[in-house]
Design an enzyme around this catalytic site. Structure first.
Site, PDB file in Angstrom:
ATOM      1  N   TYR A  57      35.769  40.663  30.103  1.00 37.34           N
ATOM      2  CA  TYR A  57      36.921  41.401  30.636  1.00 37.34           C
ATOM      3  C   TYR A  57      36.767  41.785  32.105  1.00 37.34           C
ATOM      4  CZ  TYR A  57      36.373  41.876  25.631  1.00 37.34           C
ATOM      5  OH  TYR A  57      36.107  41.611  24.311  1.00 37.34           O
ATOM      6  N   HIS A  58      36.220  40.845  32.900  1.00 32.85           N
ATOM      7  CA  HIS A  58      36.008  41.097  34.322  1.00 32.85           C
ATOM      8  C   HIS A  58      36.671  40.020  35.193  1.00 32.85           C
ATOM      9  CE1 HIS A  58      32.001  43.223  33.038  1.00 32.85           C
ATOM     10  NE2 HIS A  58      33.069  43.979  32.822  1.00 32.85           N
ATOM     11  N   PRO A  59      37.932  39.656  34.963  1.00 32.04           N
ATOM     12  CA  PRO A  59      38.549  38.607  35.784  1.00 32.04           C
ATOM     13  C   PRO A  59      38.818  39.090  37.207  1.00 32.04           C
ATOM     14  CG  PRO A  59      40.190  39.608  34.358  1.00 32.04           C
ATOM     15  CD  PRO A  59      38.868  40.188  33.942  1.00 32.04           C
TER      16      PRO A  59
END
Length: 538
Positions: A473-475
């Site tokens: 969840y680190h785009p």
């Protein structure tokens, strides 16, 4: 149509900061458009409540990536915050800035003012760290950072000892002088409640008469007069509304929604826009390109003694921890599922860590359908050690599917699409087993559950992590910052190349992903970006 000095699209990790700082002097009128609703929800405020928000459409965009060959064809679930505070209202709250060299890389890529020596004062000014103030930490800032060492599960301390036996140093502060090593994660909470960007920045700012926040407002396109952005069109309660910006439009919609909004507004790959009947205001193939994201996996073991499974699974355990939280605001519900962690190098010759660790004192091999695993731990005692890559070389993209702003964009992650990413993940999962085999950890283990002792050779290990890995969840980087309009979307001052009166200020501008969780760097970007706006509008 109402006119404001600034319109900020998005109230997430960066947008909340931008709104606060632009409105602080009282001279500028600021409109914030948020597609989601209020963050005043119990499971948003309770730290471990993010298990309940993982699929909740009332606070979560619930994106789904395209089936990915690198993930054995899986279509990954991408939760993103659709609520005041954005993803900082539904994340795991781990406060890691990134390796200092990550920001130096940004500066050396042609972005003056973005090196570590430039951003460290901002990180310190942001923080109210209860570990104390020093050369690296700050006190008195709006973001309270909690030090949890004395509260972690006893099994976490065994993990720390085991990792040291495997060769990693003990590190009391991953945001201190050195990132490498293992330790207990600091998290963004205060008084047992989540310290989101909305709580830290936006909620206090909403008391000002010059800041106007509209929830349930989906931005559909940016309005232009010639080459200049002059406002935003949005939908609310089934109505189309337009608002004008006398000074600037600022897109702080995040790494998915920011490129989507630019493309819907005619800024992006010309062929894509023409395919969907959108007038091209400025052709730029990099809008939505260069997507970077961390990919992670858990290894799980059966423990000889009770873990958090035996407390969080039965009804009486849920009742007990729930009552404790309501009465005292502490206990397991006041923490993140990732109590311990760390950073290590898969190759000693590397100049900096390339892998991040996560320790969880419970296991979730068989979650209930449609439920975030942390809400349904296994019936037997278990724990997990996870990891994710820090600087993947794989690149993906985010593009609109149509001219309909309500249709979710196409997310192509391209995970593990380079030999580099596969090779380092293979080395990393082998290191997880080294930690598990160390005397301290081996004494607590009754057997490996996932992937299991039969998965041994390189081919089997690679097949396993392709099947079981996914986004952490680190785009970032879908509106990449850079000095050259031919290879970036925004300038080092975050102005969108090719048009006037428009900036992007959020994690989508990162030139490259940082090592570690991205929330702290996103908040810093909001702070620094707002300062740049104020400098240009004195």
């Amino acid at each position: 149509m109402k006119q404001f000095d600034f319109i900020v699209v998005g109230s997430g990790s960066a947008g909340s900061v931008v709104a606060d700082r632009l409105s602080a002097n009282g001279r500028h009128s600021v409109l914030v458009l948020e597609a989601g609703g209020s963050d005043r929800r119990f499971f948003v405020q309770m730290p471990l409540g993010y298990g309940k928000t993982f699929f909740d459409p009332s606070v979560n965009w619930n994106y789904r990536a395209e089936p990915d060959p690198g993930l054995a064809g899986n279509a990954d679930h991408w939760p993103r915050g659709k609520v005041l505070g954005g993803s900082s209202s539904i994340n795991a709250m781990v406060w890691v800035r990134g390796h200092p060299s990550d920001f130096d890389d940004w500066r050396e890529a042609g972005n003056p003012g973005w090196g570590y020596s430039d951003v460290l004062p901002i990180f310190r000014a942001m923080e109210d760290n209860d570990a104390g103030e020093d050369e690296w930490r700050g006190r008195g800032g709006p973001v309270h950072v909690t030090e949890l060492t004395r509260f972690v599960h006893p099994l976490c301390n065994l993990y720390l000892k085991a990792a040291q036996e495997a060769g990693l140093p003990l590190n009391p502060d991953f945001n201190g002088p050195d990132q490498e090593g293992v330790g207990v994660y600091q998290i963004t909470t205060r008084g047992g409640r989540r310290m989101s960007a909305a709580r830290a920045f936006l909620r206090p700012a909403m008391k000002r008469p010059n800041l106007h926040v509209v929830t349930g407002a989906l931005a559909t396109r940016i309005l232009f007069e010639g080459r200049r952005a002059i406002g935003v069109e949005y939908m609310r309660n089934g109505q189309t509304v337009q608002a004008l910006a006398g000074r600037e439009v600022i897109v702080s919609a995040g790494s998915v929604n920011a490129p989507q909004l630019l493309q819907l507004s005619g800024i992006g790959p010309a062929a894509l826009l023409q395919e969907h009947g959108i007038e091209v205001h400025h052709a730029n193939d990099h809008v939505g390109a260069n997507l970077q994201d961390h990919q992670g996996i858990n290894y799980t073991w059966r423990a000889k003694n009770a873990t958090l499974n035996q407390l969080l699974r039965p009804w009486w355990g849920k009742l007990m921890v729930g009552a404790r939280y309501l009465l005292t605001r502490d206990g397991p519900l006041s923490m993140s599922m990732n109590q311990g962690g760390g950073f290590f190098r898969t190759d000693p010759s590397l100049a900096r860590p390339n892998m991040q660790l996560y320790f969880q004192a419970f296991s979730t091999v068989l979650p209930r359908p449609g439920e975030r695993p942390i809400l349904s731990p296994d019936a037997w005692p278990g724990f997990s050690i996870g990891l994710s890559n820090c600087r993947p070389t794989s690149r993906g993209s985010i593009t609109i599917r149509s001219a309909d702003p309500c249709e979710h964009p196409r997310i192509v992650a391209n995970a593990f699409s380079t030999d580099h990413d596969v090779d380092e993940m293979l080395a990393a999962v082998k290191f997880l087993r080294r930690i598990a085999a160390s005397p301290a950890m081996a004494s607590a283990i009754d057997g490996e559950v996932l992937p299991g002792p039969d998965v041994q050779n390189d081919e089997a290990l690679i097949e396993d992590f392709r099947k079981r890995s996914g986004t952490v969840y680190h785009p970032v980087s879908t509106c990449r910052m850079g000095p050259d309009p031919a290879s970036s979307v925004v300038s080092p001052r975050l102005k969108v190349h090719g048009v006037d009166g428009l900036r992007v200020i959020d994690a989508s501008v990162f030139p490259s992903v940082v090592a570690g969780n991205t929330n702290a760097a996103a908040i810093m970007t909001g702070w620094k970006g707002a300062d740049m706006v104020l400098e240009d509008h004195r």
